[in-house]
Design a protein around this motif. Structure first.
Motif, PDB file in Angstrom:
ATOM      1  N   GLU A 158      35.781 -92.680   5.258  1.00  0.00           N
ATOM      2  CA  GLU A 158      34.645 -93.002   6.133  1.00  0.00           C
ATOM      3  C   GLU A 158      35.146 -93.498   7.488  1.00  0.00           C
ATOM      4  O   GLU A 158      34.619 -93.115   8.530  1.00  0.00           O
ATOM      5  CB  GLU A 158      33.735 -94.049   5.492  1.00  0.00           C
ATOM      6  CG  GLU A 158      32.626 -94.546   6.399  1.00  0.00           C
ATOM      7  CD  GLU A 158      31.663 -93.478   6.892  1.00  0.00           C
ATOM      8  OE1 GLU A 158      31.079 -93.649   7.978  1.00  0.00           O
ATOM      9  OE2 GLU A 158      31.477 -92.458   6.212  1.00  0.00           O
TER      10      GLU A 158
ATOM     11  N   SER B 175      36.591 -90.510   9.491  1.00  0.00           N
ATOM     12  CA  SER B 175      35.568 -89.575   9.958  1.00  0.00           C
ATOM     13  C   SER B 175      34.743 -90.174  11.095  1.00  0.00           C
ATOM     14  O   SER B 175      34.486 -89.513  12.096  1.00  0.00           O
ATOM     15  CB  SER B 175      34.668 -89.116   8.805  1.00  0.00           C
ATOM     16  OG  SER B 175      33.846 -90.150   8.330  1.00  0.00           O
TER      17      SER B 175
ATOM     18  N   TYR C 230      34.682 -88.826  14.957  1.00  0.00           N
ATOM     19  CA  TYR C 230      33.416 -88.376  15.548  1.00  0.00           C
ATOM     20  C   TYR C 230      33.183 -89.069  16.895  1.00  0.00           C
ATOM     21  O   TYR C 230      32.832 -88.419  17.886  1.00  0.00           O
ATOM     22  CB  TYR C 230      32.239 -88.637  14.600  1.00  0.00           C
ATOM     23  CG  TYR C 230      30.957 -88.055  15.138  1.00  0.00           C
ATOM     24  CD1 TYR C 230      30.699 -86.696  15.021  1.00  0.00           C
ATOM     25  CD2 TYR C 230      30.029 -88.843  15.797  1.00  0.00           C
ATOM     26  CE1 TYR C 230      29.533 -86.144  15.535  1.00  0.00           C
ATOM     27  CE2 TYR C 230      28.863 -88.301  16.316  1.00  0.00           C
ATOM     28  CZ  TYR C 230      28.622 -86.954  16.179  1.00  0.00           C
ATOM     29  OH  TYR C 230      27.478 -86.402  16.696  1.00  0.00           O
TER      30      TYR C 230
ATOM     31  N   ASP D 271      34.107 -85.495   6.452  1.00  0.00           N
ATOM     32  CA  ASP D 271      32.732 -85.771   6.024  1.00  0.00           C
ATOM     33  C   ASP D 271      31.783 -84.778   6.707  1.00  0.00           C
ATOM     34  O   ASP D 271      31.586 -84.834   7.924  1.00  0.00           O
ATOM     35  CB  ASP D 271      32.338 -87.203   6.373  1.00  0.00           C
ATOM     36  CG  ASP D 271      31.052 -87.632   5.694  1.00  0.00           C
ATOM     37  OD1 ASP D 271      30.200 -86.775   5.364  1.00  0.00           O
ATOM     38  OD2 ASP D 271      30.891 -88.852   5.492  1.00  0.00           O
TER      39      ASP D 271
ATOM     40  N   LYS E 162      28.720 -84.572   6.972  1.00  0.00           N
ATOM     41  CA  LYS E 162      27.507 -85.072   7.648  1.00  0.00           C
ATOM     42  C   LYS E 162      27.620 -84.986   9.168  1.00  0.00           C
ATOM     43  O   LYS E 162      26.617 -84.909   9.862  1.00  0.00           O
ATOM     44  CB  LYS E 162      27.199 -86.509   7.228  1.00  0.00           C
ATOM     45  CG  LYS E 162      28.107 -87.560   7.834  1.00  0.00           C
ATOM     46  CD  LYS E 162      27.741 -88.956   7.387  1.00  0.00           C
ATOM     47  CE  LYS E 162      28.679 -89.984   7.995  1.00  0.00           C
ATOM     48  NZ  LYS E 162      28.398 -91.310   7.469  1.00  0.00           N
ATOM     49  N   TRP E 163      28.852 -84.997   9.689  1.00  0.00           N
ATOM     50  CA  TRP E 163      29.039 -84.975  11.138  1.00  0.00           C
ATOM     51  C   TRP E 163      28.681 -83.621  11.743  1.00  0.00           C
ATOM     52  O   TRP E 163      28.367 -83.546  12.919  1.00  0.00           O
ATOM     53  CB  TRP E 163      30.455 -85.392  11.509  1.00  0.00           C
ATOM     54  CG  TRP E 163      30.763 -86.795  11.065  1.00  0.00           C
ATOM     55  CD1 TRP E 163      31.690 -87.183  10.150  1.00  0.00           C
ATOM     56  CD2 TRP E 163      30.101 -87.989  11.484  1.00  0.00           C
ATOM     57  NE1 TRP E 163      31.657 -88.551   9.993  1.00  0.00           N
ATOM     58  CE2 TRP E 163      30.695 -89.073  10.804  1.00  0.00           C
ATOM     59  CE3 TRP E 163      29.076 -88.261  12.382  1.00  0.00           C
ATOM     60  CZ2 TRP E 163      30.294 -90.386  10.982  1.00  0.00           C
ATOM     61  CZ3 TRP E 163      28.679 -89.579  12.560  1.00  0.00           C
ATOM     62  CH2 TRP E 163      29.279 -90.619  11.873  1.00  0.00           C
ATOM     63  N   LYS E 164      28.697 -82.577  10.934  1.00  0.00           N
ATOM     64  CA  LYS E 164      28.305 -81.263  11.454  1.00  0.00           C
ATOM     65  C   LYS E 164      26.835 -81.298  11.869  1.00  0.00           C
ATOM     66  O   LYS E 164      26.473 -80.841  12.957  1.00  0.00           O
ATOM     67  CB  LYS E 164      28.531 -80.171  10.406  1.00  0.00           C
ATOM     68  CG  LYS E 164      28.191 -78.781  10.928  1.00  0.00           C
ATOM     69  CD  LYS E 164      28.328 -77.717   9.856  1.00  0.00           C
ATOM     70  CE  LYS E 164      29.751 -77.245   9.789  1.00  0.00           C
ATOM     71  NZ  LYS E 164      29.889 -75.994   8.991  1.00  0.00           N
ATOM     72  N   GLU E 165      26.003 -81.848  11.019  1.00  0.00           N
ATOM     73  CA  GLU E 165      24.576 -81.947  11.331  1.00  0.00           C
ATOM     74  C   GLU E 165      24.353 -82.872  12.525  1.00  0.00           C
ATOM     75  O   GLU E 165      23.567 -82.564  13.422  1.00  0.00           O
ATOM     76  CB  GLU E 165      23.794 -82.446  10.111  1.00  0.00           C
ATOM     77  CG  GLU E 165      22.303 -82.406  10.299  1.00  0.00           C
ATOM     78  CD  GLU E 165      21.761 -81.004  10.556  1.00  0.00           C
ATOM     79  OE1 GLU E 165      20.793 -80.880  11.336  1.00  0.00           O
ATOM     80  OE2 GLU E 165      22.290 -80.031   9.994  1.00  0.00           O
ATOM     81  N   ALA E 166      25.045 -83.994  12.549  1.00  0.00           N
ATOM     82  CA  ALA E 166      24.895 -84.935  13.663  1.00  0.00           C
ATOM     83  C   ALA E 166      25.297 -84.274  14.978  1.00  0.00           C
ATOM     84  O   ALA E 166      24.647 -84.457  16.007  1.00  0.00           O
ATOM     85  CB  ALA E 166      25.738 -86.182  13.407  1.00  0.00           C
TER      86      ALA E 166
END
Length: 145
Positions: A85, A88, A92, A118, A120-124
């Motif tokens: 975490e 990542s 980011y 992680d 989730k960073w692609k969506e963010a």
């Protein structure tokens, strides 16, 4: 004069979005740690570096933020279950600040690492305003598919 107290003040500053206060407090915590006056445990060293890098970057001090976050990444090594975490999130933020500074190759490398650790960073990254100009570049478009 207590490093942990300064770290906590930095956290409170961040929570209140008082980034000048957060910057000053994290920097003092790290100064006390580095001078061995009041050493911090490794997780707090990471959090102080990440907090400092983020606080300066959010204020538009992109070069100091870009310089501090790689130090946070080094400090994250060996944090056990929290390492992924930490790595990542720092990558980011490094991608965002690098993109704002128009250092697109660095931004791409950091974002790729963030997404690899992680997803989730692609969506963010698809909607983050800090990456708006970077998303126009073909390599970012491909990464964010």
């Amino acid at each position: 004069g207590w490093a942990m107290g300064q770290y906590l003040l930095g956290e409170f500053g961040t929570m209140k979005k008082n980034y000048p206060l957060a910057e000053k407090a994290y920097a003092k915590a790290l100064e006390l740690h580095d001078s061995l006056v009041d050493p911090l445990e490794p997780g707090i060293v990471y959090a102080s570096l990440d907090g400092l890098g983020t606080a300066v970057g959010v204020q538009g001090k992109l070069d100091p933020g870009i310089a501090t976050l790689p130090r946070a990444l080094v400090a994250a090594e060996g944090l056990g279950e929290h390492e992924i975490e930490a790595v990542s999130r720092s990558n980011y933020n490094l991608a965002c600040f690098s993109a704002r500074a128009k250092k697109f190759a660095d931004a791409f490398a950091a974002l790729k690492k963030a997404i690899a650790t992680d997803a989730k960073w692609k969506e963010a990254a698809r909607s983050d305003e800090d990456l708006a100009e970077a998303r126009k570049r073909p390599e970012f478009q491909e990464l964010l598919k």
